[in-house]
Design a protein around this motif. Structure first.
Motif, PDB file in Angstrom:
ATOM      1  N   SER A 257      11.271  56.985  51.137  1.00  0.00           N
ATOM      2  CA  SER A 257      11.470  58.385  50.761  1.00  0.00           C
ATOM      3  C   SER A 257      11.558  59.332  51.956  1.00  0.00           C
ATOM      4  N   PRO A 258      10.628  59.276  52.925  1.00  0.00           N
ATOM      5  CA  PRO A 258      10.688  60.249  54.023  1.00  0.00           C
ATOM      6  C   PRO A 258      11.530  59.797  55.214  1.00  0.00           C
ATOM      7  N   SER A 259      12.364  58.789  55.045  1.00  0.00           N
ATOM      8  CA  SER A 259      13.111  58.227  56.179  1.00  0.00           C
ATOM      9  C   SER A 259      13.951  59.287  56.890  1.00  0.00           C
ATOM     10  N   ALA A 260      14.629  60.147  56.128  1.00  0.00           N
ATOM     11  CA  ALA A 260      15.481  61.170  56.745  1.00  0.00           C
ATOM     12  C   ALA A 260      14.649  62.165  57.555  1.00  0.00           C
ATOM     13  N   PHE A 261      13.468  62.528  57.061  1.00  0.00           N
ATOM     14  CA  PHE A 261      12.606  63.478  57.769  1.00  0.00           C
ATOM     15  C   PHE A 261      12.034  62.860  59.047  1.00  0.00           C
TER      16      PHE A 261
ATOM     17  N   SER B 264       1.203  45.571  43.419  1.00  0.00           N
ATOM     18  CA  SER B 264       2.305  46.155  42.647  1.00  0.00           C
ATOM     19  C   SER B 264       2.045  47.624  42.336  1.00  0.00           C
ATOM     20  N   LEU B 265       0.781  47.956  42.029  1.00  0.00           N
ATOM     21  CA  LEU B 265       0.415  49.355  41.780  1.00  0.00           C
ATOM     22  C   LEU B 265       0.639  50.191  43.038  1.00  0.00           C
ATOM     23  N   GLY B 266       0.331  49.614  44.203  1.00  0.00           N
ATOM     24  CA  GLY B 266       0.566  50.328  45.456  1.00  0.00           C
ATOM     25  C   GLY B 266       2.050  50.576  45.696  1.00  0.00           C
ATOM     26  N   LYS B 267       2.881  49.576  45.443  1.00  0.00           N
ATOM     27  CA  LYS B 267       4.333  49.752  45.585  1.00  0.00           C
ATOM     28  C   LYS B 267       4.842  50.870  44.683  1.00  0.00           C
ATOM     29  N   PHE B 268       4.427  50.820  43.429  1.00  0.00           N
ATOM     30  CA  PHE B 268       4.890  51.833  42.470  1.00  0.00           C
ATOM     31  C   PHE B 268       4.374  53.216  42.848  1.00  0.00           C
ATOM     32  N   SER B 269       3.129  53.297  43.314  1.00  0.00           N
ATOM     33  CA  SER B 269       2.569  54.588  43.707  1.00  0.00           C
ATOM     34  C   SER B 269       3.333  55.174  44.886  1.00  0.00           C
ATOM     35  N   GLY B 270       3.746  54.319  45.826  1.00  0.00           N
ATOM     36  CA  GLY B 270       4.548  54.784  46.957  1.00  0.00           C
ATOM     37  C   GLY B 270       5.882  55.345  46.510  1.00  0.00           C
ATOM     38  N   GLN B 271       6.510  54.671  45.527  1.00  0.00           N
ATOM     39  CA  GLN B 271       7.773  55.173  44.982  1.00  0.00           C
ATOM     40  C   GLN B 271       7.567  56.480  44.218  1.00  0.00           C
ATOM     41  N   LEU B 272       6.490  56.533  43.420  1.00  0.00           N
ATOM     42  CA  LEU B 272       6.237  57.705  42.583  1.00  0.00           C
ATOM     43  C   LEU B 272       5.890  58.936  43.416  1.00  0.00           C
ATOM     44  N   LEU B 273       4.960  58.805  44.345  1.00  0.00           N
ATOM     45  CA  LEU B 273       4.556  59.955  45.161  1.00  0.00           C
ATOM     46  C   LEU B 273       5.655  60.388  46.119  1.00  0.00           C
ATOM     47  N   GLY B 274       6.636  59.513  46.361  1.00  0.00           N
ATOM     48  CA  GLY B 274       7.706  59.835  47.282  1.00  0.00           C
ATOM     49  C   GLY B 274       8.833  60.661  46.691  1.00  0.00           C
TER      50      GLY B 274
ATOM     51  N   SER C  75      10.807  63.934  45.206  1.00  0.00           N
ATOM     52  CA  SER C  75      10.825  65.302  45.746  1.00  0.00           C
ATOM     53  C   SER C  75       9.911  66.254  44.986  1.00  0.00           C
ATOM     54  N   GLU C  76       9.608  65.942  43.726  1.00  0.00           N
ATOM     55  CA  GLU C  76       8.727  66.813  42.950  1.00  0.00           C
ATOM     56  C   GLU C  76       7.262  66.679  43.373  1.00  0.00           C
ATOM     57  N   LEU C  77       6.925  65.626  44.107  1.00  0.00           N
ATOM     58  CA  LEU C  77       5.540  65.411  44.523  1.00  0.00           C
ATOM     59  C   LEU C  77       5.401  65.565  46.036  1.00  0.00           C
ATOM     60  N   LEU C  78       5.376  64.463  46.786  1.00  0.00           N
ATOM     61  CA  LEU C  78       5.115  64.558  48.227  1.00  0.00           C
ATOM     62  C   LEU C  78       6.335  64.242  49.091  1.00  0.00           C
ATOM     63  N   GLY C  79       7.450  63.921  48.483  1.00  0.00           N
ATOM     64  CA  GLY C  79       8.631  63.549  49.250  1.00  0.00           C
ATOM     65  C   GLY C  79       9.472  64.739  49.676  1.00  0.00           C
ATOM     66  N   THR C  80       8.864  65.727  50.311  1.00  0.00           N
ATOM     67  CA  THR C  80       9.580  66.922  50.757  1.00  0.00           C
ATOM     68  C   THR C  80       9.415  67.106  52.266  1.00  0.00           C
ATOM     69  N   ARG C  81      10.177  68.016  52.824  1.00  0.00           N
ATOM     70  CA  ARG C  81      10.137  68.269  54.264  1.00  0.00           C
ATOM     71  C   ARG C  81       8.755  68.754  54.706  1.00  0.00           C
TER      72      ARG C  81
ATOM     73  N   PRO D  66       4.135  64.289  55.616  1.00  0.00           N
ATOM     74  CA  PRO D  66       2.986  63.723  56.354  1.00  0.00           C
ATOM     75  C   PRO D  66       1.807  63.383  55.442  1.00  0.00           C
ATOM     76  N   TRP D  67       1.614  64.187  54.381  1.00  0.00           N
ATOM     77  CA  TRP D  67       0.552  63.877  53.412  1.00  0.00           C
ATOM     78  C   TRP D  67       0.864  62.606  52.639  1.00  0.00           C
ATOM     79  N   LEU D  68       2.147  62.360  52.400  1.00  0.00           N
ATOM     80  CA  LEU D  68       2.556  61.120  51.731  1.00  0.00           C
ATOM     81  C   LEU D  68       2.184  59.908  52.579  1.00  0.00           C
ATOM     82  N   LEU D  69       2.512  59.959  53.866  1.00  0.00           N
ATOM     83  CA  LEU D  69       2.199  58.835  54.747  1.00  0.00           C
ATOM     84  C   LEU D  69       0.697  58.683  54.961  1.00  0.00           C
ATOM     85  N   ALA D  70      -0.045  59.773  54.832  1.00  0.00           N
ATOM     86  CA  ALA D  70      -1.494  59.725  55.051  1.00  0.00           C
ATOM     87  C   ALA D  70      -2.273  59.366  53.792  1.00  0.00           C
ATOM     88  N   PHE D  71      -1.594  59.169  52.673  1.00  0.00           N
ATOM     89  CA  PHE D  71      -2.286  58.925  51.406  1.00  0.00           C
ATOM     90  C   PHE D  71      -3.162  57.679  51.472  1.00  0.00           C
ATOM     91  N   THR D  72      -2.753  56.689  52.253  1.00  0.00           N
ATOM     92  CA  THR D  72      -3.556  55.469  52.389  1.00  0.00           C
ATOM     93  C   THR D  72      -4.961  55.798  52.885  1.00  0.00           C
TER      94      THR D  72
END
Length: 503
Positions: A44-48, A174-184, A186-192, A196-202
């Motif tokens: 999700s944040p690859s472009a940023f 599997s829950l971790g994979k799905f959570s990464g997709q879900l939180l990523g 744009s409506e949640l943490l996948g924004t400009r 950083p909060w998305l990557l720090a969620f771990t």
């Protein structure tokens, strides 16, 4: 022979052990969940992140990077996670044996929190290097967790629930994979602003485990076999098993302790050289090589193309891809429900045979999707079917097998070997897969087909059912399957050393 019980009875038995249920969730959220999240979150944040790479070089060195240079740094940022994972898996065996399963998980959380802090501050500090170091630390954390989480939860469970509980690491992955997709999204943490909060969620999941795991007991077998603390072992079993009778389990552990009094923990090289464990060793190698080379990464890679050809708009592809993560999570949860009745050997064989058939059909439909308007929908169905077979068997059953098939002196070495194979092949596949796609395109699935079919046949012919068996009983089953005659069996027993008879 063990009797078959209704699925509801196994759930009822698990319900009688509330502390064990708490241990499953606490160990899972700070264990394989983190590995699954880190594996999927970077899309999700690859472009940023690429923008931050260019911005860092421009601000620091007044240099604007070419596209290929940015892509190279991006690839290194993603792949260094595997290097960290390999390092973590190599040290996990010593940490687990010396400090225990629980303490190792707690230590690993401190590494994850350090990585999360770097991720969180990377944008403010205009430093893509902090992301690279953070990914490396996440990799170390995941490499340690894969072994420690699986061993801890297996050793905390009663023998008749070990198969069901052993699937939970794959479910949390599997829950971790799905959570990464879900939180990523744009409506949640996948924004400009919020990536950083998305990557720090771990780091937040690590804090959660750090705050809760100290209230749970250490692995009972570690307390008795390594520390010799019978009272602590009894207390841990009483808390973990609730209404279950644990006296028989203690007797089994005491027998193992007596048999292994003079036996130390063995290294990976000693495991490889141990003749009496050659079939267990070969099984670990075959299963964990196939787990990485079964084609699941390629199916996920091509899912975007499949969904695009099926007519899903470009801006909705991310949501469609979340369906694959949800499918894997749901199937892994279903595997948790059926493993005790179905058996692990059956799930492995059916899973890999189903994946083999699906790969053949997927190769055909992907090559024909431009010729028929309805063919992309067949490909989309096959993508989900492949994930169903993968999560419903190999993904859930493989991870706990080293802990189940090997006795205490070899458990750490077995898990270290399994994790080392996984991380090494994951890294190599990440490097080579783009070249395979470029040269072979959809025919790359045929390579993965070979590994799936070969593993299915190996499991069918060479692996016994491990359900409700101890490591010593599993060793006896391997010996029974591979001794050609009674005379050879007798000879092999007389040739064994005193400690070998228990291994």
């Amino acid at each position: 022979m063990t009797t078959t019980r209704p699925k509801t009875q196994y759930l009822s038995l698990l319900g009688d052990s509330p502390i064990l249920i708490a241990a499953i969730f606490v160990a899972g959220i700070g264990g394989t969940f983190q590995y699954g999240f880190c594996a999927s979150v970077m899309t999700s944040p690859s472009a940023f992140i690429k923008e931050l790479v260019n911005q860092t070089c421009l601000q620091r060195y007044s240099v604007s990077l070419d596209q290929w240079q940015v892509s190279l740094i991006w690839s290194f940022t993603v792949s260094i996670f595997c290097i960290g994972g390999l390092l973590g898996s190599l040290v996990s065996g010593q940490l687990i044996s010396k400090y225990g399963r629980k303490q190792t998980l707690l230590f690993s959380n401190c590494v994850a929190i350090s990585g999360a802090v770097l991720m969180l501050l990377s944008q403010r500090a205009t430093s893509f290097e902090m992301i690279i170091v953070g990914r490396f630390l996440y990799g170390i954390n995941s490499g340690v967790n894969l072994a420690a989480h699986t061993m801890y939860i297996i050793e905390c469970a009663p023998k008749n629930l070990r198969g069901m509980v052993g699937v939970t690491p794959a479910t949390f992955l599997s829950l971790g994979k799905f959570s990464g997709q879900l939180l990523g999204i744009s409506e949640l943490l996948g924004t400009r602003e919020r990536w950083p909060w998305l990557l720090a969620f771990t780091g937040f999941t690590a804090l959660l485990q750090l705050a809760t795991l100290p209230f749970l007991p250490e692995s009972p077998s570690f307390l008795l076999l390594y520390r010799g603390d019978r009272r602590a072992c009894d207390e841990a079993l009483r808390r973990l098993w609730g209404k279950h009778d644990y006296s028989g389990a203690v007797e089994e552990m005491l027998e193992e302790k007596a048999a292994l009094q003079s036996v130390r923990n063995h290294s990976v090289m000693e495991l490889i050289q141990k003749q009496t464990l050659r079939w267990q060793l070969l099984t670990i190698i075959v299963l964990f090589v196939t787990m990485q080379l079964c084609g699941i990464s390629s199916v996920y890679f091509y899912s975007y193309d499949v969904f695009r050809e099926a007519g899903i708009p470009e801006h909705q592809l991310r949501y469609a891809n979340m369906g694959t993560g949800l499918c894997e999570l749901a199937t892994s949860a279903a595997c948790f429900m059926i493993v005790e009745n179905t058996g692990k050997k059956v799930l492995l064989f059916r899973g890999y045979m189903g994946m083999s058939a699906t790969l053949i059909l997927l190769t055909v439909t992907l090559n024909l999707q431009s010729h028929f308007s309805w063919m992309p929908y067949c490909s989309m169905f096959l993508v989900f079917l492949f994930i169903f077979f993968f999560a419903g068997g190999p993904a859930g059953v493989s991870a706990p097998l080293p802990s189940e098939m090997l006795t205490q002196p070899f458990k750490s070495a077995g898990n270290t070997l399994a994790c080392t194979i996984s991380w090494t092949l994951m890294f190599l596949l990440g490097i080579l897969f783009p070249f395979l796609v470029e040269k072979l395109q959809y025919f790359c699935f045929l390579i993965f087909l070979f590994f799936c079919a070969a593993c299915a046949l190996y499991v069918k012919i060479n692996v016994p059912e491990t359900k409700n068996l101890t490591a010593l009983e599993i060793a006896a089953e391997f010996q029974r399957m591979h001794c050609r005659s009674g005379g050879e069996r007798s000879q092999s027993k007389t040739e064994q050393k005193p400690d070998d008879t228990k291994l």
